[in-house]
Design a protein around this motif. Sequence first.
Motif, PDB file in Angstrom:
ATOM      1  N   ALA A   8      52.636  34.746  36.758  1.00 38.97           N
ATOM      2  CA  ALA A   8      52.655  33.293  36.947  1.00 38.97           C
ATOM      3  C   ALA A   8      51.767  32.940  38.136  1.00 38.97           C
ATOM      4  CB  ALA A   8      54.077  32.817  37.200  1.00 38.97           C
ATOM      5  N   ILE A   9      51.645  33.880  39.079  1.00 40.00           N
ATOM      6  CA  ILE A   9      50.682  33.741  40.166  1.00 40.00           C
ATOM      7  C   ILE A   9      49.846  35.015  40.223  1.00 40.00           C
ATOM      8  CG2 ILE A   9      51.998  32.123  41.602  1.00 40.00           C
ATOM      9  CD1 ILE A   9      53.003  34.517  43.216  1.00 40.00           C
ATOM     10  N   ASP A  10      48.690  34.911  40.885  1.00 37.89           N
ATOM     11  CA  ASP A  10      47.764  36.048  40.916  1.00 37.89           C
ATOM     12  C   ASP A  10      47.874  36.881  42.181  1.00 37.89           C
ATOM     13  OD1 ASP A  10      46.208  35.233  38.470  1.00 37.89           O
ATOM     14  OD2 ASP A  10      45.902  33.452  39.728  1.00 37.89           O
ATOM     15  N   GLY A  11      48.319  36.253  43.258  1.00 36.31           N
ATOM     16  CA  GLY A  11      48.310  36.988  44.520  1.00 36.31           C
ATOM     17  C   GLY A  11      49.245  36.387  45.539  1.00 36.31           C
ATOM     18  N   GLN A  12      49.208  36.985  46.712  1.00 37.80           N
ATOM     19  CA  GLN A  12      50.062  36.507  47.807  1.00 37.80           C
ATOM     20  C   GLN A  12      49.476  37.067  49.101  1.00 37.80           C
ATOM     21  OE1 GLN A  12      53.001  38.582  49.529  1.00 37.80           O
ATOM     22  NE2 GLN A  12      51.524  40.217  49.146  1.00 37.80           N
TER      23      GLN A  12
END
Length: 328
Positions: free
Chosen positions: A202-206
Amino acid sequence: PLKTVAKMLALASVFATSFNLFAAPVEIKFSHVVAENTPKGQMALKFKELVEQRLPGEYTVSVFPNSQLFGDNNELAALLLNDVQFVAPSLSKFERYTKRLQVFDLPFLFNDMDAVNRFQQGEAGQALLNSMSRKGIVGLGYLHNGMKQFSANTPLKQPSDAKGLKFRVMASDVLAAQFDAVGAIPVKKPFSEVFTLLQTRAIDGQENTWSNTYSQKFYEVQSHITESNHGVLDYMVVTSDAFWKSLPADKRKVIKEALDESIALGNKIAAEKDNEDKQLILDSKRSQLVTLTPEERQKWIDVMKPVWAKFEDQVGKDVIEAAVAANK
Ligand code: LMR
């Protein structure tokens, strides 16, 4: 009216505990969002040990890790309702109570943890502990975690590599602006949701410290970690003014000393974990390390540093200057 009722209830419970009406030990709740094998997790357990050792039968400390009791979205509100007496949110999570602490989120401000420490222990840093006093929040001390690294499902070498990717950020406008600056999409989410968001793509990174990336297993669901050291993730241990003042002065002193000693231990663990957890991640071979050449790193600085100017009025020019000066 609801707020008033809640406040009265909170005051009544502070009153009841402070005068030890039931003669049972007073329970101090310490809630946090990370795992136990982290600087904050270990610090909280040490605090429990010391308080119970030094005030036996009078005070107990219950530690709730992993957002079990309260998470990012409600721990400070819970503190003000006296549903919990100690929390230690990252410095990025106080935005609703003060803008001054956002100095810690400015990208590429601190050269290293020594500079962070010098700033925190200096005059400006110590003054920031009181920056939320009007909101009823008392800052008791800083606790380290470490410098943040970027992770993603693609190697991030150039700032343009982040373009269009979704990155989870803590609830901080500065951190959001930092990702806006490279054309990425910041998504504010509580810590407890990050693993699943990454796992489901749902997200690519952090962005996070080695300790959090390891203890939350983010490295198992991220193909690359860029050793960027672009920012700091530290904490402020806070209590509420109402609870703090309700303690008899001699007990408050013992509790504060126990806290200071626990923080010292937490800081030592933070420094160790920073290396150890990085190594454990590398050894796992689940995630590849991306190192930046000085020229590549400079490009990230050039794109992200303009964020400072946007927040200068809110944070305070004096505060930023003191932080820069801590780099020596
Ligand atoms: C995060 O939300 O990524 C961190 O602030 C979690 C923590 O408390 O270290």
